[in-house]
Design an enzyme around this catalytic site. Structure first.
Site, PDB file in Angstrom:
ATOM      1  N   CYS A 176      43.376  44.013  41.431  1.00  0.00           N
ATOM      2  CA  CYS A 176      42.396  43.735  42.134  1.00  0.00           C
ATOM      3  C   CYS A 176      41.548  42.186  41.714  1.00  0.00           C
ATOM      4  O   CYS A 176      41.285  42.316  40.548  1.00  0.00           O
ATOM      5  CB  CYS A 176      41.213  44.806  42.308  1.00  0.00           C
ATOM      6  SG  CYS A 176      39.529  44.499  42.741  1.00  0.00           S
ATOM      7  N   CYS A 180      38.109  42.549  40.349  1.00  0.00           N
ATOM      8  CA  CYS A 180      38.083  43.313  38.951  1.00  0.00           C
ATOM      9  C   CYS A 180      38.751  42.247  37.921  1.00  0.00           C
ATOM     10  O   CYS A 180      37.998  42.128  36.878  1.00  0.00           O
ATOM     11  CB  CYS A 180      38.941  44.546  39.170  1.00  0.00           C
ATOM     12  SG  CYS A 180      38.067  46.078  39.964  1.00  0.00           S
ATOM     13  N   ASP A 214      31.385  31.596  45.954  1.00  0.00           N
ATOM     14  CA  ASP A 214      32.463  31.783  46.828  1.00  0.00           C
ATOM     15  C   ASP A 214      33.623  30.548  46.962  1.00  0.00           C
ATOM     16  O   ASP A 214      32.932  29.228  46.922  1.00  0.00           O
ATOM     17  CB  ASP A 214      32.308  32.042  48.312  1.00  0.00           C
ATOM     18  CG  ASP A 214      33.577  32.413  49.202  1.00  0.00           C
ATOM     19  OD1 ASP A 214      33.425  33.754  49.642  1.00  0.00           O
ATOM     20  OD2 ASP A 214      34.633  31.872  49.415  1.00  0.00           O
ATOM     21  N   HIS A 245      34.588  49.301  40.550  1.00  0.00           N
ATOM     22  CA  HIS A 245      35.566  49.277  41.712  1.00  0.00           C
ATOM     23  C   HIS A 245      35.289  49.962  42.967  1.00  0.00           C
ATOM     24  O   HIS A 245      35.367  51.355  42.699  1.00  0.00           O
ATOM     25  CB  HIS A 245      37.017  49.041  41.395  1.00  0.00           C
ATOM     26  CG  HIS A 245      38.174  48.730  42.466  1.00  0.00           C
ATOM     27  ND1 HIS A 245      38.537  47.704  42.964  1.00  0.00           N
ATOM     28  CD2 HIS A 245      38.477  49.686  43.584  1.00  0.00           C
ATOM     29  CE1 HIS A 245      39.099  47.605  43.856  1.00  0.00           C
ATOM     30  NE2 HIS A 245      39.126  48.960  44.373  1.00  0.00           N
ATOM     31  N   ASN A 250      31.799  42.291  54.828  1.00  0.00           N
ATOM     32  CA  ASN A 250      32.840  42.733  55.677  1.00  0.00           C
ATOM     33  C   ASN A 250      33.733  44.117  55.483  1.00  0.00           C
ATOM     34  O   ASN A 250      33.983  44.257  54.281  1.00  0.00           O
ATOM     35  CB  ASN A 250      33.900  41.551  55.733  1.00  0.00           C
ATOM     36  CG  ASN A 250      33.360  40.366  56.415  1.00  0.00           C
ATOM     37  OD1 ASN A 250      32.407  40.347  57.267  1.00  0.00           O
ATOM     38  ND2 ASN A 250      33.759  38.941  55.609  1.00  0.00           N
ATOM     39  N   HIS A 284      37.569  44.859  47.504  1.00  0.00           N
ATOM     40  CA  HIS A 284      36.579  45.275  46.194  1.00  0.00           C
ATOM     41  C   HIS A 284      35.209  45.065  47.032  1.00  0.00           C
ATOM     42  O   HIS A 284      35.056  43.621  47.249  1.00  0.00           O
ATOM     43  CB  HIS A 284      36.930  44.492  45.095  1.00  0.00           C
ATOM     44  CG  HIS A 284      35.775  45.073  43.838  1.00  0.00           C
ATOM     45  ND1 HIS A 284      36.387  45.002  42.546  1.00  0.00           N
ATOM     46  CD2 HIS A 284      34.363  44.929  43.850  1.00  0.00           C
ATOM     47  CE1 HIS A 284      35.086  45.390  41.983  1.00  0.00           C
ATOM     48  NE2 HIS A 284      34.022  45.164  42.583  1.00  0.00           N
ATOM     49  N   HIS A 319      31.889  43.562  48.200  1.00  0.00           N
ATOM     50  CA  HIS A 319      31.291  42.609  47.843  1.00  0.00           C
ATOM     51  C   HIS A 319      30.268  42.078  49.088  1.00  0.00           C
ATOM     52  O   HIS A 319      30.459  42.416  50.273  1.00  0.00           O
ATOM     53  CB  HIS A 319      32.223  41.310  47.460  1.00  0.00           C
ATOM     54  CG  HIS A 319      32.998  40.919  48.732  1.00  0.00           C
ATOM     55  ND1 HIS A 319      34.342  41.793  48.848  1.00  0.00           N
ATOM     56  CD2 HIS A 319      33.137  39.985  49.855  1.00  0.00           C
ATOM     57  CE1 HIS A 319      35.095  41.216  49.914  1.00  0.00           C
ATOM     58  NE2 HIS A 319      34.490  40.318  50.536  1.00  0.00           N
TER      59      HIS A 319
HETATM   60  P1  AMP Z   1      35.988  38.670  52.681  1.00  0.00           P
HETATM   61  O1  AMP Z   1      36.879  38.004  53.779  1.00  0.00           O
HETATM   62  O2  AMP Z   1      34.638  39.420  53.111  1.00  0.00           O
HETATM   63  O3  AMP Z   1      36.823  40.028  51.861  1.00  0.00           O
HETATM   64  O4  AMP Z   1      35.572  37.860  51.536  1.00  0.00           O
HETATM   65  C1  AMP Z   1      36.486  37.594  50.450  1.00  0.00           C
HETATM   66  C2  AMP Z   1      35.890  36.036  49.988  1.00  0.00           C
HETATM   67  O5  AMP Z   1      36.446  35.735  48.774  1.00  0.00           O
HETATM   68  C3  AMP Z   1      36.147  34.871  51.044  1.00  0.00           C
HETATM   69  O6  AMP Z   1      34.954  34.452  51.278  1.00  0.00           O
HETATM   70  C4  AMP Z   1      37.039  34.054  49.939  1.00  0.00           C
HETATM   71  O7  AMP Z   1      36.498  32.727  50.070  1.00  0.00           O
HETATM   72  C5  AMP Z   1      36.411  34.303  48.463  1.00  0.00           C
HETATM   73  N1  AMP Z   1      37.542  34.311  47.628  1.00  0.00           N
HETATM   74  C6  AMP Z   1      38.514  34.550  47.374  1.00  0.00           C
HETATM   75  N2  AMP Z   1      39.146  34.281  46.098  1.00  0.00           N
HETATM   76  C7  AMP Z   1      38.199  33.787  45.231  1.00  0.00           C
HETATM   77  C8  AMP Z   1      37.979  33.295  44.053  1.00  0.00           C
HETATM   78  N3  AMP Z   1      39.095  33.163  43.274  1.00  0.00           N
HETATM   79  N4  AMP Z   1      36.964  32.929  43.666  1.00  0.00           N
HETATM   80  C9  AMP Z   1      35.803  32.876  44.531  1.00  0.00           C
HETATM   81  N5  AMP Z   1      35.760  33.317  45.915  1.00  0.00           N
HETATM   82  C10 AMP Z   1      36.923  33.678  46.224  1.00  0.00           C
HETATM   83 ZN    ZN Z   2      38.159  45.678  42.342  1.00  0.00          ZN
END
Ligand code: AMP
Ligand code: ZN
Length: 112
Positions: free
Chosen positions: A3, A6, A29, A45, A85, A96, A98
């Protein structure tokens, strides 16, 4: 541990930390959709908001107690938006739970 979040929480993948406590980790983000775009995640998680139940909802409580602190840390004094989402139709890409905290400008009224 496969994950992404995680692994970020564990420090195995770098992130731009905004806030951390015993139960919650918040970081910027990587692909911001607003001047301020922070992800607030429980350290536990949980796959998504659709998997929240009485045995794990303390983690969500902790997230919502942290969100005002994240907002204050980021200077969001004029309001902000919190989004989570869920699943395929919700375009959840990381499985996970968020909470996106978005702000730093007047956000669009339309949420899709
Ligand atoms: P979701 O589409 O709601 O699952 O959001 C996932 C979010 O995680 C997206 O807005 C991505 O830009 C963000 N994301 C993906 N990888 C990383 C990372 N390594 N560090 C920070 N944000 C990330
Ligand atoms: Zn996780």
């Amino acid at each position: 541990m496969d994950c992404l979040f995680c692994r970020i929480i564990a420090g195995e993948i770098p992130s731009s930390k905004v806030y951390e406590d015993e139960n919650v980790y918040a970081f910027r983000d990587i692909n911001p959709q607003a001047p301020v775009h922070v992800l607030v995640v429980p350290k536990a998680h949980i796959e998504s908001a659709d998997a929240v139940a009485s045995n794990n909802s303390d983690a969500v409580k902790a997230v919502f107690e942290a969100i005002p602190k994240v907002a204050a840390e980021c200077g969001l004094t004029n309001g902000y938006r919190v989004i989570t989402n869920i699943g395929e139709d919700g375009c959840q890409s990381v499985k996970h739970i968020h909470f996106h905290v978005l702000g730093g400008k007047k956000l669009p009224e339309n949420m899709g």
